[in-house]
Design an enzyme around this catalytic site. Structure first.
Site, short mmCIF file in Angstrom:
data_model
loop_
_atom_site.label_atom_id
_atom_site.label_comp_id
_atom_site.label_asym_id
_atom_site.label_seq_id
_atom_site.Cartn_x
_atom_site.Cartn_y
_atom_site.Cartn_z
N CYS A 51 39.11 4.96 36.61
CA CYS A 51 37.75 5.08 36.10
C CYS A 51 36.93 5.96 37.04
CB CYS A 51 37.11 3.69 35.99
SG CYS A 51 35.43 3.75 35.35
N CYS A 55 32.16 1.69 41.50
CA CYS A 55 31.63 0.33 41.57
C CYS A 55 32.43 -0.37 42.66
CB CYS A 55 31.80 -0.39 40.23
SG CYS A 55 31.19 0.55 38.81
N CYS A 58 35.22 -3.02 42.07
CA CYS A 58 36.17 -2.88 40.95
C CYS A 58 37.50 -2.23 41.32
CB CYS A 58 35.52 -2.11 39.81
SG CYS A 58 36.58 -2.10 38.34
N CYS A 95 37.94 -10.15 23.80
CA CYS A 95 37.06 -9.23 24.52
C CYS A 95 37.88 -8.07 25.06
CB CYS A 95 36.42 -9.93 25.70
SG CYS A 95 35.61 -11.47 25.26
N CYS A 127 34.41 -8.63 20.95
CA CYS A 127 33.48 -8.11 21.95
C CYS A 127 34.16 -6.92 22.62
CB CYS A 127 33.17 -9.20 22.98
SG CYS A 127 31.99 -8.66 24.24
N CYS A 187 26.02 -9.36 25.36
CA CYS A 187 26.67 -10.18 26.38
C CYS A 187 26.37 -9.48 27.70
CB CYS A 187 28.18 -10.22 26.11
SG CYS A 187 29.12 -11.01 27.43
N ARG A 259 28.97 -18.15 30.50
CA ARG A 259 30.44 -18.08 30.65
C ARG A 259 30.83 -18.10 32.13
NH1 ARG A 259 31.18 -14.05 27.56
NH2 ARG A 259 31.25 -15.46 25.81
N1 SAM Z 1 33.71 -0.04 32.48
C1 SAM Z 1 32.89 -0.93 31.80
C2 SAM Z 1 31.65 -1.33 32.58
O1 SAM Z 1 31.71 -1.33 33.81
O2 SAM Z 1 30.65 -1.67 31.95
C3 SAM Z 1 33.61 -2.20 31.33
C4 SAM Z 1 34.68 -2.80 32.20
S1 SAM Z 1 34.13 -3.48 33.77
C5 SAM Z 1 35.64 -3.90 34.54
C6 SAM Z 1 33.41 -5.03 33.23
C7 SAM Z 1 32.84 -5.98 34.26
O3 SAM Z 1 33.89 -6.55 35.04
C8 SAM Z 1 31.90 -5.42 35.31
O4 SAM Z 1 30.60 -5.23 34.83
C9 SAM Z 1 31.94 -6.52 36.36
O5 SAM Z 1 30.92 -7.46 36.09
C10 SAM Z 1 33.31 -7.18 36.15
N2 SAM Z 1 34.18 -7.03 37.32
C11 SAM Z 1 34.88 -5.93 37.69
N3 SAM Z 1 35.56 -6.14 38.82
C12 SAM Z 1 35.30 -7.41 39.20
C13 SAM Z 1 35.72 -8.22 40.30
N4 SAM Z 1 36.53 -7.75 41.25
N5 SAM Z 1 35.27 -9.49 40.37
C14 SAM Z 1 34.45 -9.97 39.41
N6 SAM Z 1 34.02 -9.25 38.35
C15 SAM Z 1 34.43 -7.99 38.26
FE1 SF4 Z 2 34.75 1.62 35.85
FE2 SF4 Z 2 35.22 -0.70 37.01
FE3 SF4 Z 2 32.83 0.38 37.23
FE4 SF4 Z 2 33.66 -0.59 34.81
S1 SF4 Z 2 33.27 -1.74 36.68
S2 SF4 Z 2 32.62 1.35 35.22
S3 SF4 Z 2 35.86 -0.12 34.96
S4 SF4 Z 2 34.74 1.22 38.05
#
Ligand code: SAM
Ligand code: SF4
Ligand code: DTB
Length: 333
Positions: A51, A55, A58, A95, A127, A187, A259
């Protein structure tokens, strides 16, 4: 409550003595929901890794070196098979998450629309979480019958730029507005345990509860620290602090689903019992979240030990109708 809600008021709730906080949250919870029921939701990572977004929590960000399976957008057939299995296991919501900044490729977006149609025709809530959306994309998802769009605010507006550098809190709010405009339910929640302060957690809850209307579904994720990400060594959040977040979310957003999302792997039965008592009424089931482990089979035992049961599709529909009616929107379900 929403327009006049201040952070001070939220802090007063959040910092109540635990017996008082839990009693109030449980009272609100049973006034609006059956406290013996939990919705089972199944996650499917429809596009994994690489991606472009940065973040810090992530594992799917291309900015960090984490070993996870990486693959392009799954086929509709793959998704249908996963959803069938999930439904057989008692899930009423499916989801689908994509490691995207937002949908960009027209053919792929159309495939996601097909996935949504397929899930809805199986009688489950659908979702998706695809990143930032414009109004046209939101409208097409609505048209395909999407139940809900997941787009987390993740943390307070002040802490946001310390965690995510490639988009702004305002970008997130804009997508949520686009989703609202087309009548799809929202959500939105966040992550706790990212080294943020209690004020940040209160600020996040304030931002969520003052959305007009608030999200019908509020995922509270406990950070899953993943090796290779900048937050791999984040100081662990105390259990009771997570319980305070859930209880406060429940009091602030009485008709929404709260949730208990990421972070249940390794949580004790007692801790999860407290979270349900505090008003959580939904979990992600299965062996895996998107890339990290989840309790899987253990959840059957959890329900048995606690004397609780998963929601039927009909009960989920009633919950959805209640949450959307309370927000003055016309649910698609
Ligand atoms: N890329 C899209 C976005 O960021 O909106 C959707 C997928 S992203 C993985 C969805 C959510 O996963 C993030 O907003 C975050 O809240 C959660 N998430 C990602 N990594 C995580 C982690 N290591 N621990 C807890 N929640 C996590
Ligand atoms: Fe990409 Fe992860 Fe950020 Fe979602 S949370 S935008 S999957 S880097
Ligand atoms: C949400 O709030 N939590 C889910 C879902 N929405 C998409 C994602 C949790 C991801 C946890 C880290 C992982 O497994 O990669």
């Amino acid at each position: 409550m929403a327009e006049n809600l201040t952070r001070d008021t939220i802090r007063e709730i959040y910092e109540l003595p635990i017996p008082e906080l839990l009693y109030r949250a449980a009272t609100v919870h049973r006034a609006h929901h059956d406290p013996t029921k939990v919705q089972f939701c199944q996650l499917e990572n429809i596009k994994s890794g690489k991606c472009q977004e940065d973040c810090k929590y992530c594992p799917q960000s291309a900015h960090y070196d984490v070993e996870i399976p990486e693959y392009g957008l799954e086929s509709v057939q793959q998704v249908i098979e996963a959803a069938r299995e999930a439904r057989d296991g008692g899930a009423t919501r499916f989801c689908m998450g994509a490691a995207w900044r937002g949908p960009r490729n027209e053919q792929e977006f159309e495939r996601v629309l097909d996935m949504v149609r397929a899930i809805r025709s199986m009688g489950m809530e659908a979702c998706v979480t695809l990143g930032l959306l414009n109004e046209d994309q939101a409208a097409r998802l609505a048209e395909a019958g999407l139940t809900s769009y997941n787009h987390n605010l993740d943390t307070s507006p002040e802490y946001y730029e310390k965690i995510i550098t490639t988009r702004t809190f305002e970008d997130r709010l804009k997508t949520i507005r686009n989703v609202r405009k087309v009548g799809v339910s929202v959500c939105s929640g966040g992550i706790v345990g990212m080294g943020e302060s209690r004020e940040d957690r209160i600020g996040m809850l304030h931002s969520l509860a003052t959305l007009d209307p608030p999200p019908e579904s509020v995922p509270i994720n406990l950070l899953v620290p993943v090796e290779g990400t900048p937050l791999e060594k984040a100081p662990p959040l105390g259990n009771i602090e997570l319980v305070r977040c859930i209880a406060t979310a429940r009091i602030l957003m009485p008709t929404s689903r709260v949730r208990l999302s990421a972070g249940r792997q390794g949580m004790t039965t007692e801790m999860q019992a407290l979270c349900f008592f505090a008003g959580a009424n939904s979990i992600f089931t299965g062996e895996k979240l998107l890339t990290t482990p989840n309790p899987g089979e253990g959840d059957q035992a959890l329900m048995e030990i606690l004397g609780m049961t998963s929601e039927s599709a009909e009960e989920t529909n009633q919950e959805f109708a209640q949450a959307t009616a309370a927000n003055g929107i016309n649910g698609q379900n």
